[in-house]
Design a protein around this motif. Structure first.
Motif, PDB file in Angstrom:
ATOM      1  N   GLY A   1     112.777  55.995   5.971  1.00  0.00           N
ATOM      2  CA  GLY A   1     113.817  54.995   5.739  1.00  0.00           C
ATOM      3  C   GLY A   1     113.572  53.724   6.521  1.00  0.00           C
ATOM      4  O   GLY A   1     113.757  52.614   6.003  1.00  0.00           O
ATOM      5  N   VAL A   2     113.132  53.859   7.753  1.00  0.00           N
ATOM      6  CA  VAL A   2     112.810  52.689   8.577  1.00  0.00           C
ATOM      7  C   VAL A   2     111.722  51.871   7.903  1.00  0.00           C
ATOM      8  O   VAL A   2     111.824  50.644   7.797  1.00  0.00           O
ATOM      9  CB  VAL A   2     112.372  53.121   9.998  1.00  0.00           C
ATOM     10  CG1 VAL A   2     111.736  51.965  10.752  1.00  0.00           C
ATOM     11  CG2 VAL A   2     113.550  53.682  10.776  1.00  0.00           C
ATOM     12  N   LYS A   3     110.688  52.539   7.449  1.00  0.00           N
ATOM     13  CA  LYS A   3     109.590  51.832   6.778  1.00  0.00           C
ATOM     14  C   LYS A   3     110.090  51.101   5.540  1.00  0.00           C
ATOM     15  O   LYS A   3     109.760  49.935   5.320  1.00  0.00           O
ATOM     16  CB  LYS A   3     108.482  52.822   6.409  1.00  0.00           C
ATOM     17  CG  LYS A   3     107.292  52.144   5.776  1.00  0.00           C
ATOM     18  CD  LYS A   3     106.310  53.176   5.252  1.00  0.00           C
ATOM     19  CE  LYS A   3     105.202  52.556   4.469  1.00  0.00           C
ATOM     20  NZ  LYS A   3     105.568  51.590   3.469  1.00  0.00           N
TER      21      LYS A   3
ATOM     22  N   LYS B   1     112.488  60.105  18.192  1.00  0.00           N
ATOM     23  CA  LYS B   1     113.618  61.016  18.000  1.00  0.00           C
ATOM     24  C   LYS B   1     114.099  61.020  16.556  1.00  0.00           C
ATOM     25  O   LYS B   1     115.096  61.644  16.227  1.00  0.00           O
ATOM     26  CB  LYS B   1     114.765  60.618  18.929  1.00  0.00           C
ATOM     27  CG  LYS B   1     114.408  60.713  20.401  1.00  0.00           C
ATOM     28  CD  LYS B   1     115.541  60.203  21.265  1.00  0.00           C
ATOM     29  CE  LYS B   1     115.135  60.127  22.713  1.00  0.00           C
ATOM     30  NZ  LYS B   1     116.185  59.526  23.536  1.00  0.00           N
ATOM     31  N   CYS B   2     113.397  60.292  15.699  1.00  0.00           N
ATOM     32  CA  CYS B   2     113.768  60.202  14.282  1.00  0.00           C
ATOM     33  C   CYS B   2     113.239  61.412  13.511  1.00  0.00           C
ATOM     34  O   CYS B   2     112.164  61.925  13.798  1.00  0.00           O
ATOM     35  CB  CYS B   2     113.167  58.948  13.645  1.00  0.00           C
ATOM     36  SG  CYS B   2     113.774  57.393  14.313  1.00  0.00           S
ATOM     37  N   SER B   3     113.986  61.801  12.486  1.00  0.00           N
ATOM     38  CA  SER B   3     113.489  62.811  11.553  1.00  0.00           C
ATOM     39  C   SER B   3     112.463  62.129  10.642  1.00  0.00           C
ATOM     40  O   SER B   3     112.363  60.892  10.611  1.00  0.00           O
ATOM     41  CB  SER B   3     114.644  63.369  10.714  1.00  0.00           C
ATOM     42  OG  SER B   3     115.143  62.362   9.840  1.00  0.00           O
ATOM     43  N   GLU B   4     111.714  62.914   9.906  1.00  0.00           N
ATOM     44  CA  GLU B   4     110.734  62.332   8.980  1.00  0.00           C
ATOM     45  C   GLU B   4     111.424  61.460   7.934  1.00  0.00           C
ATOM     46  O   GLU B   4     110.918  60.418   7.547  1.00  0.00           O
ATOM     47  CB  GLU B   4     109.897  63.432   8.320  1.00  0.00           C
ATOM     48  CG  GLU B   4     108.939  64.113   9.275  1.00  0.00           C
ATOM     49  CD  GLU B   4     108.005  63.137  10.001  1.00  0.00           C
ATOM     50  OE1 GLU B   4     107.399  62.272   9.350  1.00  0.00           O
ATOM     51  OE2 GLU B   4     107.883  63.251  11.246  1.00  0.00           O
ATOM     52  N   LYS B   5     112.582  61.891   7.486  1.00  0.00           N
ATOM     53  CA  LYS B   5     113.335  61.118   6.499  1.00  0.00           C
ATOM     54  C   LYS B   5     113.778  59.780   7.092  1.00  0.00           C
ATOM     55  O   LYS B   5     113.736  58.744   6.430  1.00  0.00           O
ATOM     56  CB  LYS B   5     114.534  61.924   6.009  1.00  0.00           C
ATOM     57  CG  LYS B   5     115.193  61.335   4.793  1.00  0.00           C
ATOM     58  CD  LYS B   5     116.136  62.323   4.157  1.00  0.00           C
ATOM     59  CE  LYS B   5     116.650  61.739   2.857  1.00  0.00           C
ATOM     60  NZ  LYS B   5     117.519  62.649   2.154  1.00  0.00           N
ATOM     61  N   GLN B   6     114.188  59.793   8.351  1.00  0.00           N
ATOM     62  CA  GLN B   6     114.595  58.555   9.020  1.00  0.00           C
ATOM     63  C   GLN B   6     113.406  57.613   9.182  1.00  0.00           C
ATOM     64  O   GLN B   6     113.528  56.405   8.973  1.00  0.00           O
ATOM     65  CB  GLN B   6     115.227  58.872  10.379  1.00  0.00           C
ATOM     66  CG  GLN B   6     116.577  59.538  10.256  1.00  0.00           C
ATOM     67  CD  GLN B   6     117.035  60.196  11.543  1.00  0.00           C
ATOM     68  OE1 GLN B   6     116.276  60.393  12.477  1.00  0.00           O
ATOM     69  NE2 GLN B   6     118.313  60.562  11.576  1.00  0.00           N
TER      70      GLN B   6
ATOM     71  N   PHE C   1     112.270  48.090   6.748  1.00  0.00           N
ATOM     72  CA  PHE C   1     111.437  47.051   7.360  1.00  0.00           C
ATOM     73  C   PHE C   1     110.646  46.298   6.292  1.00  0.00           C
ATOM     74  O   PHE C   1     110.604  45.072   6.281  1.00  0.00           O
ATOM     75  CB  PHE C   1     110.471  47.651   8.372  1.00  0.00           C
ATOM     76  CG  PHE C   1     111.061  47.918   9.729  1.00  0.00           C
ATOM     77  CD1 PHE C   1     112.427  47.930   9.955  1.00  0.00           C
ATOM     78  CD2 PHE C   1     110.232  48.180  10.798  1.00  0.00           C
ATOM     79  CE1 PHE C   1     112.961  48.184  11.206  1.00  0.00           C
ATOM     80  CE2 PHE C   1     110.748  48.428  12.060  1.00  0.00           C
ATOM     81  CZ  PHE C   1     112.109  48.432  12.267  1.00  0.00           C
ATOM     82  N   ASP C   2     109.995  47.038   5.402  1.00  0.00           N
ATOM     83  CA  ASP C   2     109.199  46.397   4.353  1.00  0.00           C
ATOM     84  C   ASP C   2     110.057  45.481   3.490  1.00  0.00           C
ATOM     85  O   ASP C   2     109.665  44.356   3.183  1.00  0.00           O
ATOM     86  CB  ASP C   2     108.523  47.448   3.466  1.00  0.00           C
ATOM     87  CG  ASP C   2     107.397  48.181   4.159  1.00  0.00           C
ATOM     88  OD1 ASP C   2     106.944  47.736   5.223  1.00  0.00           O
ATOM     89  OD2 ASP C   2     106.968  49.225   3.624  1.00  0.00           O
ATOM     90  N   HIS C   3     111.222  45.960   3.107  1.00  0.00           N
ATOM     91  CA  HIS C   3     112.109  45.172   2.250  1.00  0.00           C
ATOM     92  C   HIS C   3     112.561  43.894   2.967  1.00  0.00           C
ATOM     93  O   HIS C   3     112.501  42.804   2.387  1.00  0.00           O
ATOM     94  CB  HIS C   3     113.319  46.004   1.832  1.00  0.00           C
ATOM     95  CG  HIS C   3     114.259  45.266   0.940  1.00  0.00           C
ATOM     96  ND1 HIS C   3     114.046  45.138  -0.423  1.00  0.00           N
ATOM     97  CD2 HIS C   3     115.398  44.578   1.202  1.00  0.00           C
ATOM     98  CE1 HIS C   3     115.020  44.424  -0.955  1.00  0.00           C
ATOM     99  NE2 HIS C   3     115.862  44.077   0.019  1.00  0.00           N
TER     100      HIS C   3
ATOM    101  N   PRO D   1     118.128  50.342  19.518  1.00  0.00           N
ATOM    102  CA  PRO D   1     117.309  49.934  20.673  1.00  0.00           C
ATOM    103  C   PRO D   1     116.406  51.062  21.187  1.00  0.00           C
ATOM    104  O   PRO D   1     115.224  50.835  21.471  1.00  0.00           O
ATOM    105  CB  PRO D   1     118.341  49.516  21.727  1.00  0.00           C
ATOM    106  CG  PRO D   1     119.546  49.130  20.928  1.00  0.00           C
ATOM    107  CD  PRO D   1     119.545  50.073  19.749  1.00  0.00           C
ATOM    108  N   ASP D   2     116.944  52.263  21.272  1.00  0.00           N
ATOM    109  CA  ASP D   2     116.144  53.403  21.735  1.00  0.00           C
ATOM    110  C   ASP D   2     115.044  53.740  20.736  1.00  0.00           C
ATOM    111  O   ASP D   2     113.911  54.024  21.130  1.00  0.00           O
ATOM    112  CB  ASP D   2     117.045  54.621  21.962  1.00  0.00           C
ATOM    113  CG  ASP D   2     116.278  55.800  22.507  1.00  0.00           C
ATOM    114  OD1 ASP D   2     115.804  55.715  23.663  1.00  0.00           O
ATOM    115  OD2 ASP D   2     116.132  56.810  21.788  1.00  0.00           O
ATOM    116  N   ALA D   3     115.363  53.700  19.454  1.00  0.00           N
ATOM    117  CA  ALA D   3     114.362  54.001  18.424  1.00  0.00           C
ATOM    118  C   ALA D   3     113.199  53.015  18.497  1.00  0.00           C
ATOM    119  O   ALA D   3     112.035  53.405  18.352  1.00  0.00           O
ATOM    120  CB  ALA D   3     115.004  53.980  17.045  1.00  0.00           C
TER     121      ALA D   3
END
Length: 125
Positions: free
Chosen positions: A83-85, A75-80, A88-90, A66-68
């Motif tokens: 990963g989100v992208k 607050k996410c790292s570049e790797k995170q 989400f895409d998948h 929820p915060d993200a």
């Protein structure tokens, strides 16, 4: 005494800065492996929807999601963020039913989806 005050102040600055990012403890998770394995994907999906048990990393994801979303993953790292992208895409392309259920729970008004969609257009995707 002055040195002690400076030390305490520096200690609190480090603590505050540490709280500004999510843990990177789970950054070595292979998102593609989870997305390719329907059983694993379903377990994470059920965790997020509170329909099943959570692994430690699933619990952490459920806690910060929820915060993200609200903070555009600030607050996410570049790797995170990568990963989100990927996730989400998948989900949007290969598991629309899961995507829609997650949206109903975490983004019922479509606010965050609109931001994500705009960001993807800017990247030409």
């Amino acid at each position: 005494m002055a040195k002690m005050v400076v030390f305490v102040c520096l200690f609190f600055v480090v603590l505050i800065e540490a709280d500004e990012k999510y843990t990177t403890k789970y950054d070595n998770i292979d998102y593609n492996e989870i997305l390719a394995n329907h059983r694993l994907l379903k377990n994470y999906f059920n965790c997020l929807l509170e329909k099943g048990n959570c692994t430690p990393e699933g619990s952490e994801l459920k806690k910060v999601l929820p915060d993200a979303l609200q903070t555009d993953c600030s607050k996410c790292s570049e790797k995170q963020k990568a990963g989100v992208k990927t996730v989400f895409d998948h989900l949007m392309n290969d598991h629309k039913d899961m995507w829609e259920e997650l949206q109903k729970k975490y983004d019922p008004d479509g606010i965050y989806y609109k931001k994500y969609e705009e960001a993807m257009k800017k990247e030409g995707l």
